[in-house]
Motif scaffolding. Structure first.
Motif, PDB file in Angstrom:
ATOM      1  N   ASP A 523       0.814  -1.213   0.000  1.00 13.20           N
ATOM      2  CA  ASP A 523       0.000   0.000   0.000  1.00 13.20           C
ATOM      3  C   ASP A 523       0.853   1.272   0.000  1.00 13.20           C
ATOM      4  OD1 ASP A 523       1.017  -0.068   2.576  1.00 13.20           O
ATOM      5  OD2 ASP A 523      -0.894  -0.636   3.498  1.00 13.20           O
ATOM      6  N   GLY A 524       2.176   1.127  -0.011  1.00 16.85           N
ATOM      7  CA  GLY A 524       3.070   2.274  -0.049  1.00 16.85           C
ATOM      8  C   GLY A 524       3.291   2.952   1.286  1.00 16.85           C
ATOM      9  N   ALA A 525       2.819   2.361   2.383  1.00 13.82           N
ATOM     10  CA  ALA A 525       2.861   3.054   3.673  1.00 13.82           C
ATOM     11  C   ALA A 525       4.240   3.012   4.325  1.00 13.82           C
ATOM     12  CB  ALA A 525       1.825   2.460   4.623  1.00 13.82           C
ATOM     13  N   LEU A 526       4.820   1.828   4.429  1.00 10.35           N
ATOM     14  CA  LEU A 526       6.058   1.651   5.181  1.00 10.35           C
ATOM     15  C   LEU A 526       7.209   1.457   4.210  1.00 10.35           C
ATOM     16  CD1 LEU A 526       4.749  -0.728   7.981  1.00 10.35           C
ATOM     17  CD2 LEU A 526       4.825   1.767   7.956  1.00 10.35           C
ATOM     18  N   GLU A 527       8.042   2.471   4.109  1.00  4.94           N
ATOM     19  CA  GLU A 527       9.088   2.503   3.104  1.00  4.94           C
ATOM     20  C   GLU A 527      10.457   2.524   3.777  1.00  4.94           C
ATOM     21  OE1 GLU A 527       8.837   5.000  -0.765  1.00  4.94           O
ATOM     22  OE2 GLU A 527       9.922   6.228   0.677  1.00  4.94           O
ATOM     23  N   THR A 528      11.390   1.743   3.260  1.00 11.05           N
ATOM     24  CA  THR A 528      12.721   1.631   3.850  1.00 11.05           C
ATOM     25  C   THR A 528      13.784   1.678   2.767  1.00 11.05           C
ATOM     26  OG1 THR A 528      11.866   0.235   5.631  1.00 11.05           O
ATOM     27  CG2 THR A 528      14.232   0.192   5.263  1.00 11.05           C
ATOM     28  N   PRO A 529      14.801   2.526   2.909  1.00 11.13           N
ATOM     29  CA  PRO A 529      15.916   2.491   1.956  1.00 11.13           C
ATOM     30  C   PRO A 529      16.780   1.262   2.192  1.00 11.13           C
ATOM     31  CG  PRO A 529      16.345   4.110   3.675  1.00 11.13           C
ATOM     32  CD  PRO A 529      14.955   3.599   3.911  1.00 11.13           C
ATOM     33  N   LEU A 530      17.081   0.535   1.146  1.00  9.12           N
ATOM     34  CA  LEU A 530      17.932  -0.642   1.237  1.00  9.12           C
ATOM     35  C   LEU A 530      19.346  -0.358   0.741  1.00  9.12           C
ATOM     36  CD1 LEU A 530      15.484  -3.425  -0.020  1.00  9.12           C
ATOM     37  CD2 LEU A 530      15.923  -2.675   2.331  1.00  9.12           C
ATOM     38  N   LYS A 531      19.450   0.440  -0.313  1.00  7.28           N
ATOM     39  CA  LYS A 531      20.761   0.773  -0.866  1.00  7.28           C
ATOM     40  C   LYS A 531      20.682   2.145  -1.517  1.00  7.28           C
ATOM     41  CE  LYS A 531      25.045  -0.012  -2.207  1.00  7.28           C
ATOM     42  NZ  LYS A 531      26.155  -0.022  -1.225  1.00  7.28           N
ATOM     43  N   ARG A 532      21.445   3.087  -0.980  1.00  7.36           N
ATOM     44  CA  ARG A 532      21.484   4.438  -1.536  1.00  7.36           C
ATOM     45  C   ARG A 532      22.788   4.647  -2.308  1.00  7.36           C
ATOM     46  NH1 ARG A 532      19.084   7.055   3.925  1.00  7.36           N
ATOM     47  NH2 ARG A 532      17.019   7.627   3.175  1.00  7.36           N
ATOM     48  N   GLN A 533      22.769   5.677  -3.151  1.00  7.55           N
ATOM     49  CA  GLN A 533      23.960   6.097  -3.883  1.00  7.55           C
ATOM     50  C   GLN A 533      24.603   4.915  -4.609  1.00  7.55           C
ATOM     51  OE1 GLN A 533      26.484   8.289  -1.205  1.00  7.55           O
ATOM     52  NE2 GLN A 533      24.983   9.907  -0.883  1.00  7.55           N
ATOM     53  N   ILE A 534      23.813   4.278  -5.447  1.00  8.77           N
ATOM     54  CA  ILE A 534      24.299   3.110  -6.177  1.00  8.77           C
ATOM     55  C   ILE A 534      25.359   3.498  -7.198  1.00  8.77           C
ATOM     56  CG2 ILE A 534      23.584   1.316  -7.818  1.00  8.77           C
ATOM     57  CD1 ILE A 534      20.963   1.153  -6.279  1.00  8.77           C
ATOM     58  N   GLY A 535      25.204   4.658  -7.822  1.00  7.06           N
ATOM     59  CA  GLY A 535      26.190   5.114  -8.782  1.00  7.06           C
ATOM     60  C   GLY A 535      25.732   5.026 -10.217  1.00  7.06           C
ATOM     61  N   ALA A 536      24.721   4.213 -10.501  1.00  6.39           N
ATOM     62  CA  ALA A 536      24.196   4.091 -11.853  1.00  6.39           C
ATOM     63  C   ALA A 536      22.745   3.637 -11.778  1.00  6.39           C
ATOM     64  CB  ALA A 536      25.019   3.099 -12.674  1.00  6.39           C
ATOM     65  N   GLU A 537      21.978   3.964 -12.798  1.00  7.34           N
ATOM     66  CA  GLU A 537      20.565   3.602 -12.831  1.00  7.34           C
ATOM     67  C   GLU A 537      20.386   2.087 -12.829  1.00  7.34           C
ATOM     68  OE1 GLU A 537      17.696   3.658 -16.493  1.00  7.34           O
ATOM     69  OE2 GLU A 537      17.619   5.664 -15.560  1.00  7.34           O
ATOM     70  N   VAL A 538      19.451   1.609 -12.020  1.00  4.23           N
ATOM     71  CA  VAL A 538      19.122   0.186 -11.984  1.00  4.23           C
ATOM     72  C   VAL A 538      18.197  -0.120 -13.152  1.00  4.23           C
ATOM     73  CG1 VAL A 538      18.007  -1.650 -10.675  1.00  4.23           C
ATOM     74  CG2 VAL A 538      19.411   0.043  -9.489  1.00  4.23           C
ATOM     75  N   THR A 539      18.622  -1.014 -14.021  1.00  4.66           N
ATOM     76  CA  THR A 539      17.859  -1.308 -15.232  1.00  4.66           C
ATOM     77  C   THR A 539      17.033  -2.589 -15.123  1.00  4.66           C
ATOM     78  OG1 THR A 539      19.926  -2.258 -16.091  1.00  4.66           O
ATOM     79  CG2 THR A 539      19.330  -0.038 -16.815  1.00  4.66           C
ATOM     80  N   GLN A 540      17.420  -3.527 -14.250  1.00  2.26           N
ATOM     81  CA  GLN A 540      16.627  -4.721 -13.993  1.00  2.26           C
ATOM     82  C   GLN A 540      16.769  -5.099 -12.532  1.00  2.26           C
ATOM     83  OE1 GLN A 540      16.483  -8.086 -16.606  1.00  2.26           O
ATOM     84  NE2 GLN A 540      17.174  -6.944 -18.392  1.00  2.26           N
ATOM     85  N   LEU A 541      15.735  -5.782 -12.001  1.00  2.88           N
ATOM     86  CA  LEU A 541      15.737  -6.157 -10.597  1.00  2.88           C
ATOM     87  C   LEU A 541      14.931  -7.438 -10.448  1.00  2.88           C
ATOM     88  CD1 LEU A 541      15.187  -3.591  -7.720  1.00  2.88           C
ATOM     89  CD2 LEU A 541      14.340  -5.901  -7.554  1.00  2.88           C
TER      90      LEU A 541
END
Length: 601
Positions: A523-541
């Protein structure tokens, strides 16, 4: 076979508990880059079971406002009373109180930045400005609905408390009950309840919130009420409801290890009660013991909660996930952290010129969907199924400029394997014959990613850089994507998404100008950063959503044409790619990086 398992349950036959087996990844330790608290997992009681701080807890203006934004947390009957303790006596006419606790709604906001405090005036009055995101509305039934207001900041005026008192008072309260997302995380438990899909062949999860201080007896009562009231608006088109007149008579009670639930339900057939028993067993999966179902005071069914869960697992049994990647246009297994990985279940003749892929197990067979590049650089989808190694394949008739990472729907109907894929910024359904059918969505725009949930009846989408979820209606070969719900997140320009748990998503986008990976609830309520400042756009996950409750899902991603893993965050090296031919190890030219990682399960 799976339909037979369900039919056996509904007929009252007890099946071996071993059918409930589920693979658990070797590495599930939580590694969070950012805030220390992990996002809530399904059925976790993430609240700390204490009351939020009161009005006199702090005289610091910024902290006072944070405390005010948690005051409404807890039992709804006292929500206004708790909030009004923060409000100056001369301003007690706001917010206007609802007469019924069932009408009390909390406006959940996320602080975009730290509160800004202006210098106090001569009389000690302070002004605190709080930039916010509107996350949604927490309703009395524990659901988080879409936001109904659009305010992007709140300005609070504070004055010192009266003589003989401590703390501060708010003099200009808004006419609504505000609750910060941090307070929702701290003072509520998340609960997963389940509704049957349209043909009662699979249970579909739904997330609810309940104050952490609520005792067991009340939790059982609330879960039964939630099921009787039905699913939230966004999920309703994809699931079945209980009969419209279903309601709880009095509260659930417990004597020794037996729970008793008394309902009003028209035409309560044995079949309906069997289905309800399964719903209750999984919606109360932290409970054990017996549950006695009564209809208007008449005992109709008594069952053991754990046995009911063991009899019919939520989803098909899943072996431990295996990791794969694309290396120089070929799918290869990869080995990280000592995990075992099996061979690629494809013949060499097909496993070439691959850009991305999705492999899933379905009973004793493997479903394969490969995105391959043609000599002219255009792309097609190649689809096959059968015992490993898969030998029969079909290719899409049309070619596309670009095709995204495909996803299989984990449907119970093994005779109609179905998946979804993004091609040229539009969403398509594909079948076992590689027939591509365009799907019309309720939100127009450029689609860049799609992912299917573990249950196969919900999807996550990225459209125009925003994150959406939607329930599916599946009828044989036909798949309908019901109206989409947008999730509010800190990230902009979202590029990739996958399901990491029953009610969790892991996704990538832009965090204040830098690529990042976050986790959020459905529902978008509880949000947590897992990895910041990766250095490049994530294209697949790609994530594995079938792990143990409470553990951070293992996931992998592609950035800057290289593959990475979490737990710990590190690049997947060429040396971890298995079954490479000797020629690929020879010198002369730069060796490619592994790309497009994914799981087989």
């Amino acid at each position: 076979m799976r339909r037979g398992v369900l039919a056996a349950l509904l007929a009252g036959v007890i099946l071996p508990a071993g059918l409930a087996g589920c693979g658990i990844p070797n590495e599930t330790e939580v590694q969070v880059d950012g805030r220390p608290e992990p996002a809530a997992e399904a059925n976790s009681l993430n609240g700390n079971a204490t009351e939020p701080p009161g009005q006199a807890a702090s005289s610091d203006p910024a902290q006072f406002v944070r405390n005010y934004l948690s005051a409404a947390a807890g039992e709804r009957e006292q929500a206004y009373a708790r909030v009004k303790k923060f409000i100056a006596p001369e301003s007690q006419d706001q917010p206007k109180e609802k007469q019924q606790s069932s009408e009390v709604e909390l406006t959940v906001v996320r602080l975009r930045e730290e509160p800004v405090v202006s210098p106090p005036s001569n009389d000690g009055t302070s002004v605190v400005t709080v930039p916010v995101q509107q996350v949604g509305v927490l309703r009395a039934d524990g659901t988080l609905a879409q936001p109904v207001v659009s305010d992007t900041e709140y300005v609070f005026r504070l004055r010192p408390a009266d003589a003989g008192s401590t703390g501060l008072y708010l003099t200009n309260p808004p006419n609504l009950l505000l609750l910060s997302d941090n307070a929702l995380r701290s003072y509520y438990g998340t609960h997963t309840i389940y509704f049957w899909n349209s043909d009662s062949s699979r249970l579909v999860p739904d997330q609810r919130y309940l104050p952490s201080t609520v005792p067991d007896e009340r939790r059982v009562t609330e879960v039964v009420k939630w099921l009787a009231l039905g699913p939230p608006d966004w999920l309703a088109p994809g699931v079945s409801k209980l009969p419209t007149d279903t309601r709880l008579i009095n509260n659930a009670t417990r004597a020794n290890s037996r729970w008793e639930v008394n309902l009003n339900m028209t035409n309560a057939t044995d079949l309906k009660l069997s289905r309800l028993a399964t719903q209750l067993a999984w919606s109360l999966q932290e409970f054990t013991g017996e549950l006695q179902l009564k209809i208007q005071n008449q005992n109709r069914r008594t069952f053991d909660l754990k046995q009911a869960r063991d009899t019919v697992p939520l989803y098909p049994p899943s072996d431990a996930p295996q990791r794969f990647c694309i290396y120089d246009g070929v799918i290869h297994p990869i080995s990280v952290g000592g995990e075992s990985s099996g061979p690629v279940p494809l013949p060499e003749a097909v496993n070439k010129s691959v850009v991305s892929a999705a492999l899933n197990r379905a009973g004793g067979e493997v479903l394969a969907a490969l995105v391959v590049t043609r000599p002219d650089k255009r792309q097609r989808l190649v689809v096959g199924s059968g015992p490993a190694p898969v030998t029969l394949f079909n290719t899409s008739k049309k070619e596309y400029e670009s095709v995204g990472q495909p996803t299989w729907l984990r449907s119970l109907d093994e005779g109609h394997p179905t998946g979804l894929v993004v091609a040229d910024r539009q969403l398509y359904q594909f079948d076992g014959m590689a027939q591509m059918t365009k799907i019309t969505l309720s939100v127009p725009g450029k689609v860049t990613a799609v992912a299917s949930s573990f249950d196969g009846h919900r999807i996550a989408l990225v459209i125009n850089g925003a994150l959406y979820v939607a329930p599916l209606s599946v009828d044989g070969d036909a798949v309908t994507v019901n109206p989409l719900r947008r999730l509010i997140t800190r990230l902009t320009g979202i590029t990739a998404v996958d399901w990491s748990a029953a009610n969790e998503l892991v996704f990538a986008g832009n965090d204040a100008g830098r690529p990042a990976i976050y986790q959020t609830t459905v529902d978008g309520a509880l949000e947590t950063p897992l990895k910041r400042q990766i250095g490049a756009e994530v294209t697949q996950l790609a994530a594995y959503a079938g792990g143990p409750v409470g553990a951070l899902a293992p996931f992998m991603y592609e950035a800057n044409k290289a593959a990475f893993r979490n737990s710990p965050f590190e690049i997947i090296k060429r040396e971890q790619v298995l079954d490479l031919p000797e020629a690929s190890a020879s010198p002369g030219g730069r060796a490619p990086n592994p790309t497009a990682p994914f799981f087989l399960y």
